[in-house]
Design a protein around this motif. Structure first.
Motif, PDB file in Angstrom:
ATOM      1  N   SER A 258     -11.654  21.736 -23.190  1.00  0.00           N
ATOM      2  CA  SER A 258     -11.349  21.299 -21.836  1.00  0.00           C
ATOM      3  C   SER A 258     -11.444  19.779 -21.718  1.00  0.00           C
ATOM      4  O   SER A 258     -12.476  19.188 -22.043  1.00  0.00           O
ATOM      5  CB  SER A 258     -12.313  21.947 -20.841  1.00  0.00           C
ATOM      6  OG  SER A 258     -12.234  21.331 -19.576  1.00  0.00           O
ATOM      7  N   THR A 259     -10.361  19.147 -21.263  1.00  0.00           N
ATOM      8  CA  THR A 259     -10.360  17.698 -21.064  1.00  0.00           C
ATOM      9  C   THR A 259     -11.378  17.286 -20.007  1.00  0.00           C
ATOM     10  O   THR A 259     -12.037  16.248 -20.135  1.00  0.00           O
ATOM     11  CB  THR A 259      -8.961  17.216 -20.640  1.00  0.00           C
ATOM     12  OG1 THR A 259      -8.061  17.408 -21.741  1.00  0.00           O
ATOM     13  CG2 THR A 259      -8.958  15.754 -20.246  1.00  0.00           C
ATOM     14  N   THR A 260     -11.537  18.079 -18.966  1.00  0.00           N
ATOM     15  CA  THR A 260     -12.504  17.764 -17.917  1.00  0.00           C
ATOM     16  C   THR A 260     -13.928  17.785 -18.456  1.00  0.00           C
ATOM     17  O   THR A 260     -14.721  16.868 -18.208  1.00  0.00           O
ATOM     18  CB  THR A 260     -12.381  18.757 -16.740  1.00  0.00           C
ATOM     19  OG1 THR A 260     -11.054  18.714 -16.231  1.00  0.00           O
ATOM     20  CG2 THR A 260     -13.363  18.414 -15.633  1.00  0.00           C
ATOM     21  N   THR A 261     -14.263  18.822 -19.216  1.00  0.00           N
ATOM     22  CA  THR A 261     -15.596  18.916 -19.818  1.00  0.00           C
ATOM     23  C   THR A 261     -15.835  17.756 -20.773  1.00  0.00           C
ATOM     24  O   THR A 261     -16.924  17.157 -20.792  1.00  0.00           O
ATOM     25  CB  THR A 261     -15.759  20.245 -20.574  1.00  0.00           C
ATOM     26  OG1 THR A 261     -15.509  21.319 -19.685  1.00  0.00           O
ATOM     27  CG2 THR A 261     -17.149  20.375 -21.158  1.00  0.00           C
ATOM     28  N   LEU A 262     -14.820  17.408 -21.549  1.00  0.00           N
ATOM     29  CA  LEU A 262     -14.930  16.297 -22.481  1.00  0.00           C
ATOM     30  C   LEU A 262     -15.171  14.983 -21.738  1.00  0.00           C
ATOM     31  O   LEU A 262     -15.972  14.142 -22.166  1.00  0.00           O
ATOM     32  CB  LEU A 262     -13.669  16.202 -23.331  1.00  0.00           C
ATOM     33  CG  LEU A 262     -13.595  15.045 -24.335  1.00  0.00           C
ATOM     34  CD1 LEU A 262     -14.785  15.063 -25.279  1.00  0.00           C
ATOM     35  CD2 LEU A 262     -12.289  15.112 -25.119  1.00  0.00           C
ATOM     36  N   SER A 263     -14.504  14.788 -20.601  1.00  0.00           N
ATOM     37  CA  SER A 263     -14.681  13.558 -19.826  1.00  0.00           C
ATOM     38  C   SER A 263     -16.108  13.422 -19.313  1.00  0.00           C
ATOM     39  O   SER A 263     -16.673  12.327 -19.296  1.00  0.00           O
ATOM     40  CB  SER A 263     -13.695  13.540 -18.658  1.00  0.00           C
ATOM     41  OG  SER A 263     -12.361  13.501 -19.122  1.00  0.00           O
ATOM     42  N   VAL A 264     -16.695  14.533 -18.907  1.00  0.00           N
ATOM     43  CA  VAL A 264     -18.092  14.509 -18.461  1.00  0.00           C
ATOM     44  C   VAL A 264     -19.011  14.095 -19.609  1.00  0.00           C
ATOM     45  O   VAL A 264     -19.923  13.276 -19.450  1.00  0.00           O
ATOM     46  CB  VAL A 264     -18.509  15.890 -17.911  1.00  0.00           C
ATOM     47  CG1 VAL A 264     -20.008  15.919 -17.621  1.00  0.00           C
ATOM     48  CG2 VAL A 264     -17.725  16.216 -16.648  1.00  0.00           C
ATOM     49  N   LEU A 265     -18.764  14.641 -20.799  1.00  0.00           N
ATOM     50  CA  LEU A 265     -19.566  14.279 -21.969  1.00  0.00           C
ATOM     51  C   LEU A 265     -19.393  12.809 -22.329  1.00  0.00           C
ATOM     52  O   LEU A 265     -20.348  12.147 -22.753  1.00  0.00           O
ATOM     53  CB  LEU A 265     -19.188  15.155 -23.158  1.00  0.00           C
ATOM     54  CG  LEU A 265     -19.674  16.608 -23.128  1.00  0.00           C
ATOM     55  CD1 LEU A 265     -19.175  17.353 -24.358  1.00  0.00           C
ATOM     56  CD2 LEU A 265     -21.189  16.669 -23.035  1.00  0.00           C
TER      57      LEU A 265
ATOM     58  N   PRO B  67     -15.239  19.765 -26.828  1.00  0.00           N
ATOM     59  CA  PRO B  67     -14.771  20.879 -25.983  1.00  0.00           C
ATOM     60  C   PRO B  67     -13.248  20.857 -25.851  1.00  0.00           C
ATOM     61  O   PRO B  67     -12.620  19.796 -25.844  1.00  0.00           O
ATOM     62  CB  PRO B  67     -15.431  20.584 -24.626  1.00  0.00           C
ATOM     63  CG  PRO B  67     -16.554  19.650 -24.918  1.00  0.00           C
ATOM     64  CD  PRO B  67     -16.113  18.846 -26.091  1.00  0.00           C
TER      65      PRO B  67
ATOM     66  N   ASP C 220      -6.022  18.959 -22.773  1.00  0.00           N
ATOM     67  CA  ASP C 220      -6.741  20.130 -23.313  1.00  0.00           C
ATOM     68  C   ASP C 220      -6.331  20.450 -24.746  1.00  0.00           C
ATOM     69  O   ASP C 220      -6.327  21.609 -25.164  1.00  0.00           O
ATOM     70  CB  ASP C 220      -6.516  21.358 -22.431  1.00  0.00           C
ATOM     71  CG  ASP C 220      -7.060  21.185 -21.016  1.00  0.00           C
ATOM     72  OD1 ASP C 220      -8.052  20.444 -20.856  1.00  0.00           O
ATOM     73  OD2 ASP C 220      -6.476  21.757 -20.083  1.00  0.00           O
TER      74      ASP C 220
END
Length: 516
Positions: A18-25, A16, A230
């Protein structure tokens, strides 16, 4: 929206923006080891209470210990290979193969017709979870931004209680079944975590530090950008982080550092980093949580709660409590510090063990005359003990070793920490039911006594790593940071200025020097 992330391996990735979305993954991907491990401990807690399981295998104290401890036999051998696999094949590839081996073990455990088949399956589970757990711990520490590292790696092991809670609920539900599926069904469901991890792996990047070490410089910069800004390769934080990595690996190369397992004991500094970092593994194993993690039924028996259904309910409540405490502990580790949190937690564990021992002795002296207040008080302190354990040791188990050890010894050093943990666990998980059966409350007193020694060792030898990048931690052990760029958090907060054009030129020069 997904964008290509070069991995330097046969296993592609599209991540993704988005860095935030990537961190969740990243967290979801790496939860497999702790979830599988937590599920395993809680499941065995439940199975050891179920007559359908104990009668099927005709278990006694010794064979109960063997069935339970066999997962640690695999966990004993897994670390011997985990560091090498993660260094040579890549962090993501090591996680993948660890999941595959774990799934094979789960199939054998579920289909077991005798103790031998059950034990072989559990050995494979222990081996697979050791490989993917070590790779995931290193992977997360190397991939997460500094400001999220404590939460990212801490939450990775906090998922132990998510798996444990799921297992406690499943064994409670299947416990009334009048067939072998009362224990086979919980065993089969254990594989769901490995399946989820394999499904997520194509959507997370490779470790940027591994990519730099393997000569994939532009690919590494892309990953640093994806995990910090990002995908913006020209961001000042990205440039600073990337330059620190290049400079530090260049220094390690000049110093003759290799990825050999022998590197962990090659120099005095390496030995110091190893001893300090790896201590989290054995310390977390011997503090006393193994009793409640695998033999809650026996522990509750010593407190006067003997009904199997009540014990299964207590197993569910215990894991909810521990999950909450682990999250509080992760917050403390991130904001208060690693060492102080460990000292507080360990001191409280010592107090709890002596109180549990005293209350259990009082019950053992007069079981028929014991009041409900005594019984519930003993159980309450047992729950407090597990909560205090979760505050520090759950988030620190993989976080602290990965931070203390530099790149050349990180994977093998964390593997050694897990090797020592599992070596001790094989012994303690086998011995605990025998000890509880023969000396009862005295086991708590013995455990509390050696926990005092651990408090002293942490106070004297542990160092604080909070707020530093992995490369900046070198200054604690080496006496200096091996890069001239300002500290990343200082740049992020605006306390230090960097010239983007000059930094770009330095990066090109550093990359050429590392190549040669």
């Amino acid at each position: 929206m997904l964008q290509r992330s070069p991995t330097g391996t046969w296993f592609p990735a599209r991540v993704p923006q988005s860095t935030t979305t990537l961190s969740v993954l990243l967290i979801l991907c790496s939860m497999v080891q702790s979830s599988t491990g937590g599920y395993d401990g809680s499941m065995l807690n439940g199975l050891n209470i179920l007559p359908s399981y104990t009668d099927y295998f005709n278990l006694d104290a010794a064979t109960t210990g063997l069935n339970t401890a066999s997962v640690f036999i695999g966990g004993f051998f897994g670390p011997m290979f985990a560091g090498i696999i993660a260094d040579r094949l890549g962090r993501r590839i090591a996680i993948f193969w660890g999941c595959v081996i774990t799934l094979v073990g789960i199939v054998l455990q579920t289909a077991a017709q005798n103790i031998t088949m059950f034990v072989i399956g559990r050995v494979l589970i222990g081996f697979g979870t050791a490989v993917d757990g070590i790779a995931a711990g290193v992977y997360l520490s190397e991939t997460f931004p500094t400001r999220w590292r404590a939460w990212g790696v801490g939450l990775f092991n906090d998922f132990y209680y998510v798996g444990a809670l799921i297992a406690a609920g499943i064994t409670l539900g299947t416990g009334r079944w009048q067939s072998t599926w009362a224990w086979r069904a919980p065993s089969l469901f254990q594989g769901i975590f490995s399946v989820i991890c394999i499904m997520i792996l194509p959507f997370v990047p490779e470790s940027p530090r591994w990519l730099v070490h393997e000569g994939h410089y532009e690919e590494a910069r892309t990953v640093v950008a994806q995990t910090n800004a990002d995908g913006d390769r020209s961001n000042l934080i990205v440039l600073t982080v990337y330059k620190e990595i290049l400079d530090t690996l260049e220094w390690e190369k000049k110093e003759g550092r290799t990825m050999s397992p022998k590197e962990i004991v090659k120099t005095p500094v390496a030995r110091k980093r190893l001893l300090v970092g790896m201590s989290a593994g054995p310390f977390s194993c011997v503090v006393g949580n193994i009793i409640a993690s695998y033999y809650l039924g026996s522990e509750l028996d010593t407190a006067g709660i003997t009904d199997p259904n009540d014990q299964l309910k207590a197993n569910v409540v215990l894991n909810v409590w521990c999950l909450g405490c682990a999250l509080v502990g992760t917050h403390l580790v991130a904001n208060w510090g690693r060492k102080d949190t460990a000292l507080l937690s360990q001191a409280l564990l010592v107090i709890c063990l002596f109180v549990i021992g005293g209350l259990s002795k009082k019950y053992a002296d007069d079981p028929d005359g014991a009041s409900k207040g005594l019984i519930y008080g003993d159980v309450a302190v047992m729950f407090l003990f597990q909560g205090f354990y979760s505050v520090a040791w759950t988030p620190l188990l993989y976080l602290y070793p990965s931070e203390v050890m530099n790149y050349s010894i990180r994977a093998n050093g964390l593997a050694f920490s897990q090797f020592m943990l599992n070596a001790l666990a094989v012994l303690l998980v086998f011995v605990m039911p025998i000890g509880i059966e023969n000396i009862g409350w005295k086991m708590y007193m013995i455990n509390g006594s050696w926990d005092i020694v651990i408090v002293v060792l942490i106070a004297i030898y542990w160092v604080e790593t909070k707020g530093r990048t992995l490369e900046e931690i070198d200054a604690i052990f080496e006496g200096e940071k091996h890069s001239l760029v300002p500290d990343v958090e200082a740049v992020r907060k605006g306390e230090a200025k960097v010239d983007a054009d000059a930094l770009e030129n330095d990066i090109k020069t550093s990359a050429l020097m590392v190549k040669t």
